[in-house]
Scaffold this motif. Structure first.
Motif, PDB file in Angstrom:
ATOM      1  N   VAL A 248     -44.776 -11.866  21.584  1.00  0.00           N
ATOM      2  CA  VAL A 248     -44.760 -12.897  20.801  1.00  0.00           C
ATOM      3  C   VAL A 248     -43.289 -13.345  20.144  1.00  0.00           C
ATOM      4  O   VAL A 248     -42.880 -14.392  20.354  1.00  0.00           O
ATOM      5  CB  VAL A 248     -45.961 -13.184  19.827  1.00  0.00           C
ATOM      6  CG1 VAL A 248     -45.795 -14.266  18.917  1.00  0.00           C
ATOM      7  CG2 VAL A 248     -47.372 -12.990  20.395  1.00  0.00           C
ATOM      8  N   LEU A 249     -42.877 -12.180  19.525  1.00  0.00           N
ATOM      9  CA  LEU A 249     -41.490 -12.512  18.898  1.00  0.00           C
ATOM     10  C   LEU A 249     -40.459 -12.681  19.586  1.00  0.00           C
ATOM     11  O   LEU A 249     -39.299 -13.073  19.243  1.00  0.00           O
ATOM     12  CB  LEU A 249     -41.462 -11.267  17.878  1.00  0.00           C
ATOM     13  CG  LEU A 249     -42.410 -11.315  16.711  1.00  0.00           C
ATOM     14  CD1 LEU A 249     -42.256 -10.149  15.808  1.00  0.00           C
ATOM     15  CD2 LEU A 249     -42.225 -12.376  15.478  1.00  0.00           C
TER      16      LEU A 249
ATOM     17  N   ASP B 215     -40.568 -14.820  21.958  1.00  0.00           N
ATOM     18  CA  ASP B 215     -40.668 -16.126  22.491  1.00  0.00           C
ATOM     19  C   ASP B 215     -39.038 -16.939  22.121  1.00  0.00           C
ATOM     20  O   ASP B 215     -38.706 -16.633  21.007  1.00  0.00           O
ATOM     21  CB  ASP B 215     -41.791 -16.654  21.917  1.00  0.00           C
ATOM     22  CG  ASP B 215     -42.215 -18.262  22.430  1.00  0.00           C
ATOM     23  OD1 ASP B 215     -41.319 -19.099  22.426  1.00  0.00           O
ATOM     24  OD2 ASP B 215     -43.054 -18.287  23.142  1.00  0.00           O
TER      25      ASP B 215
ATOM     26  N   THR C   7     -38.527 -19.546  18.268  1.00  0.00           N
ATOM     27  CA  THR C   7     -38.494 -18.524  17.199  1.00  0.00           C
ATOM     28  C   THR C   7     -39.616 -19.201  15.855  1.00  0.00           C
ATOM     29  O   THR C   7     -40.385 -18.286  15.474  1.00  0.00           O
ATOM     30  CB  THR C   7     -37.267 -18.478  16.526  1.00  0.00           C
ATOM     31  OG1 THR C   7     -36.435 -18.206  17.303  1.00  0.00           O
ATOM     32  CG2 THR C   7     -37.423 -17.265  15.613  1.00  0.00           C
TER      33      THR C   7
ATOM     34  N   ALA D 106     -43.088 -18.647  17.266  1.00  0.00           N
ATOM     35  CA  ALA D 106     -43.524 -17.136  17.423  1.00  0.00           C
ATOM     36  C   ALA D 106     -43.669 -16.755  15.891  1.00  0.00           C
ATOM     37  O   ALA D 106     -44.704 -16.049  15.766  1.00  0.00           O
ATOM     38  CB  ALA D 106     -42.305 -16.445  17.861  1.00  0.00           C
ATOM     39  N   GLN D 107     -42.854 -16.784  14.982  1.00  0.00           N
ATOM     40  CA  GLN D 107     -43.120 -16.509  13.485  1.00  0.00           C
ATOM     41  C   GLN D 107     -44.234 -17.095  12.978  1.00  0.00           C
ATOM     42  O   GLN D 107     -44.886 -16.318  12.270  1.00  0.00           O
ATOM     43  CB  GLN D 107     -41.889 -16.870  12.805  1.00  0.00           C
ATOM     44  CG  GLN D 107     -40.536 -16.011  13.065  1.00  0.00           C
ATOM     45  CD  GLN D 107     -39.634 -15.998  11.994  1.00  0.00           C
ATOM     46  OE1 GLN D 107     -39.868 -15.788  10.797  1.00  0.00           O
ATOM     47  NE2 GLN D 107     -38.488 -15.812  12.411  1.00  0.00           N
TER      48      GLN D 107
END
Length: 125
Positions: A4-5, A7, A10, A13-14
Motif C-alpha cells: 500500500v505504501l 502506491d 502517496t 496510500a497514507q
C-alpha cells in the motif's frame, strides 16, 4: 502494508494506512499487545511523518487510558482527532484529561464535549 505504501498516489496510500492504524489501535488500545503492535507499525511506516505522528498520538491515548503518567502539553498540542478521541472513547477516560480539555481544548467543541463528559460520566458519545 508495504505494498500500500509503495502506491504512487502517496496521499491515498497514507490515508489508507491511517484508516488501518485507527481501526487497529482502537481495538488494541487497552490490550497488552498494543506496544508491540505500535513498534511493528513504526518499522513498517518509517520515514512517514504523518503516520509516525498518528502512532505517537495513539500511544498517548493508550498511556491516558491505562492511567499511566502523561504530559498535558502533548494532549493539548495533539491533532483534533486525538483530542476528540480522548473525550469520546467508550472506555473510561481519565478525569485529568477531561479537565484539561474542558479548559484548554481547542476548538470550543472539544471543550464543551469534555465539560459534558465531566458532568455526565455515565454518558458517552
Amino acid at each position: 502494508m508495504a505494498a500500500v505504501l509503495r502506491d504512487q498516489d502517496t496521499a491515498m496510500a497514507q490515508s489508507a494506512v491511517v484508516c488501518h492504524i485507527d481501526r487497529r489501535a482502537d481495538r488494541l488500545l487497552t490490550d497488552s499487545r498494543f506496544a508491540a503492535w505500535v513498534r511493528t507499525m513504526a518499522r513498517a511506516t518509517a520515514g512517514r511523518d504523518l503516520l509516525a505522528r498518528r502512532l505517537t498520538e495513539w500511544t498517548l491515548l493508550n498511556t491516558i487510558e491505562l492511567g499511566r503518567p502523561w504530559v498535558s502539553e502533548e494532549l493539548t498540542a495533539a491533532a483534533g482527532w486525538c483530542r476528540r478521541t480522548a473525550i469520546t472513547r467508550q472506555v473510561a477516560t481519565s478525569p485529568d484529561a477531561l479537565r484539561l480539555l474542558a479548559v484548554h481544548g481547542r476548538p470550543r467543541r472539544v471543550r464543551n464535549a469534555a465539560s459534558h463528559r465531566l458532568r455526565h460520566p455515565e454518558q458517552t458519545r
